[in-house]
Design an enzyme around this catalytic site. Structure first.
Site, PDB file in Angstrom:
ATOM      1  N   GLU A 224       0.822  -1.212   0.000  1.00  0.00           N
ATOM      2  CA  GLU A 224       0.000   0.000   0.000  1.00  0.00           C
ATOM      3  C   GLU A 224       0.850   1.253   0.000  1.00  0.00           C
ATOM      4  OE1 GLU A 224      -3.381   0.269   2.700  1.00  0.00           O
ATOM      5  OE2 GLU A 224      -3.065  -1.816   3.226  1.00  0.00           O
ATOM      6  N   CYS A 262      -4.450  -4.830   2.715  1.00  0.00           N
ATOM      7  CA  CYS A 262      -3.504  -5.670   3.457  1.00  0.00           C
ATOM      8  C   CYS A 262      -3.443  -7.119   2.971  1.00  0.00           C
ATOM      9  CB  CYS A 262      -3.848  -5.637   4.948  1.00  0.00           C
ATOM     10  SG  CYS A 262      -3.669  -3.999   5.683  1.00  0.00           S
ATOM     11  N   THR A 357     -15.012  -0.896  10.854  1.00  0.00           N
ATOM     12  CA  THR A 357     -13.724  -1.566  10.841  1.00  0.00           C
ATOM     13  C   THR A 357     -13.729  -2.925  11.532  1.00  0.00           C
ATOM     14  OG1 THR A 357     -12.525   0.508  10.613  1.00  0.00           O
ATOM     15  CG2 THR A 357     -11.314  -1.325  11.570  1.00  0.00           C
ATOM     16  N   HIS A 390      -4.966 -12.118  10.489  1.00  0.00           N
ATOM     17  CA  HIS A 390      -4.464 -10.778  10.174  1.00  0.00           C
ATOM     18  C   HIS A 390      -4.443  -9.955  11.460  1.00  0.00           C
ATOM     19  CE1 HIS A 390      -3.601  -7.177   7.977  1.00  0.00           C
ATOM     20  NE2 HIS A 390      -4.680  -6.572   8.456  1.00  0.00           N
ATOM     21  N   LYS A 399      -9.422 -11.609  19.590  1.00  0.00           N
ATOM     22  CA  LYS A 399     -10.876 -11.793  19.644  1.00  0.00           C
ATOM     23  C   LYS A 399     -11.362 -12.756  18.563  1.00  0.00           C
ATOM     24  CE  LYS A 399     -15.288  -9.285  19.754  1.00  0.00           C
ATOM     25  NZ  LYS A 399     -15.987 -10.376  19.088  1.00  0.00           N
TER      26      LYS A 399
END
Length: 502
Positions: A224, A262, A357, A390, A399
């Site tokens: 990126e 990503c 997000t 990720h 989580k």
């Protein structure tokens, strides 16, 4: 404005240190020449090419430059000296990089002289916005500190596996870190960028694999933070690492940059594996790199909250069917047009969609991809030895791993965001490298990446006995980069300055 033809020539010569050796008298020259000044006319066409890119030298003499001239001013003070190779047969001038020298600081120059150094691939200096960024290998770091010398030995290819997979990998980040709020993150030195990380990771992957770089038929680079809006990273990687057969100054390799936030690198794992598995492709090996100097606005600016997690670095993986360290058993990808994280054309920093997000962006896609792939193979979480999610921040991967039913011992070793920060397209690949650094043969690894925009790639890998055989070739591993006592910590002001290459 610089002289473009001269810059281009110097840049090409400097990308990879080259020298010549006379076949008659053995005299070496730090230049490509077709005759020896000792032997004269009889030596014409009897000069061997000498490659110093994977070599190590010795810092013979050095001085401290405190007032750089012209375009070198942004480097501030630096150590400059004479580097010798092959017991003094070749001597070249070079800059010692990875040194932050504070104004007025005294440097013990005699203590540096006589120490071994390793050539590094770096930007030469900052240039104007309209100029091509010159790169060079005439920068060096001390081999007994952060970056040890690693020998590149081509061992040939032996055992062929039924499934394609990873035959070598490498991970790279800088020696500079910032430590805040319990996490540590990597920061590029001012002459490093995403191209540097891509080249360094690819170089380490070649050393680990033991394959001939000429056997790599395609290279993908996901990032990126390409320094250019128009100009690929992959072509630079291909040329510096000499991927594919070389024909004069052209590499016979397909080189392409990829984009999907990503997951720009992991998206290509399946393509890279498919190419080496297709007999008519003619490709024995392919390379995939994810590397970023992750972008974030300064704190206090819109989007500046991302600045707490972004890092620098990347990982490279070579795919093939011979001497595979981890076979690819299968994969599954999911995607949706979810507005999560973006940077509009011309804007310097990305923004993200706030409440999008977590859910419905990251968690939904990672869980969907992981569950679909495990269902396809009839697997439960307990059937997987390692889970690599990720890692955009320290909380999300923990989580999602727990929500999917994985225990801490299955995912903890893959979590590298606390060591290097969120390296964007290098993020989950670095986690995979960390697992391969310590996995045993015949273990199953589940990798799930995530890219904003949005989507996830899930892969199942099965490690082989080759993993142990090749491990002895590695000096630079994720653990080495984490535990290195020569890591240098910087404050926030220095962090922003290095991050911007200023």
């Amino acid at each position: 404005m610089s002289s473009e033809p001269i810059e281009r020539r110097v840049s090409y010569l400097g990308d990879r240190l080259k020298a010549s050796r006379c076949q008659i008298c053995g005299k070496e020259y730090f230049e490509v020449r077709d005759y020896c000044s000792n032997c004269g006319r009889k030596s014409y066409m009897k000069m061997d090419s000498v490659d110093l890119f994977y070599d190590k030298g010795k810092l013979e003499l050095c001085t401290l430059v405190t007032e750089p001239t012209n375009k070198f001013t942004k480097l501030e003070s630096y150590v400059y000296g004479i580097i010798s190779f092959h017991n003094g047969k070749i001597r070249v001038p070079g800059r010692l990089t990875d040194q932050v020298i504070k104004p007025g600081e005294t440097v013990d120059l005699p203590a540096l002289e006589g120490r071994e150094v390793v050539p590094r691939f770096r930007r030469r200096y900052s240039v104007n916005r309209s100029d091509v960024v010159p790169t060079i290998s005439l920068s060096f770091t001390l081999a007994d500190e952060y970056y040890p010398h690693q020998e590149y030995v081509v061992s040939g290819q032996n055992k062929e596996y039924s499934l394609p997979g990873i035959v070598g990998y490498g991970v790279y980040t800088s020696r500079f870190r910032i430590k805040e709020r319990g996490i540590e993150r990597a920061v590029p030195f001012m002459d490093e960028d995403s191209i540097t990380a891509a080249v360094e990771a690819g170089k380490i992957a070649l050393i680990h694999s033991g394959i001939d770089s000429a056997s790599v038929g395609k290279v993908y680079v996901g990032s990126e933070s390409n320094p250019y809006a128009v100009k690929p990273i992959a072509s630079k990687v291909a040329q510096v690492l000499k991927l594919g057969q070389e024909d004069d100054d052209v590499q016979a390799v397909d080189a392409v940059d990829t984009e999907f936030a990503c997951k720009a690198a992991t998206s290509m794992f399946k393509d890279a594996a498919a190419l080496v598995n297709y007999p008519n492709s003619g490709m024995k090996n392919t390379m995939v790199i994810g590397a970023d100097n992750s972008q974030a606005a300064p704190r206090g600016c819109p989007g500046g909250e991302l600045d707490l997690f972004v890092g620098y670095g990347g990982a490279a993986f070579i795919f093939g069917k011979h001497d595979v360290v981890a076979e690819i058993e299968g994969w599954c990808s999911v995607t949706s047009d979810t507005p999560d994280f973006w940077r509009r054309d011309g804007e310097p920093y990305p923004m993200h969609g706030g409440r999008f997000t977590g859910d419905p962006a990251y968690f939904k896609h990672v869980k969907k991809a992981a569950n679909k792939l495990m269902d396809r193979f009839g697997l439960k979480p307990q059937d997987v030895d390692y889970f690599v999610p990720h890692q955009p921040n320290p909380a999300f991967p923990v989580k999602v791993a727990r929500d999917l039913g994985f225990k801490e011992e299955q995912y903890e070793c893959s979590l590298q965001v606390n060591n290097f920060g969120n390296t964007y397209s290098g993020c989950s690949p670095v986690g995979l490298a960390a697992v391969l650094d310590l996995a045993k043969p015949d273990e199953r690894v589940l990798l799930v990446s995530y890219g904003s925009g949005a989507g996830s790639d899930a892969y199942l890998f099965r490690t082989t006995s080759q993993l142990l055989d090749k491990r002895c070739r590695q000096k630079i591993t994720t653990k080495y980069l984490t535990d290195n006592p020569f890591v240098e910590y910087v404050d926030y002001t220095t962090y922003r300055r290095l991050k911007m290459g200023m």
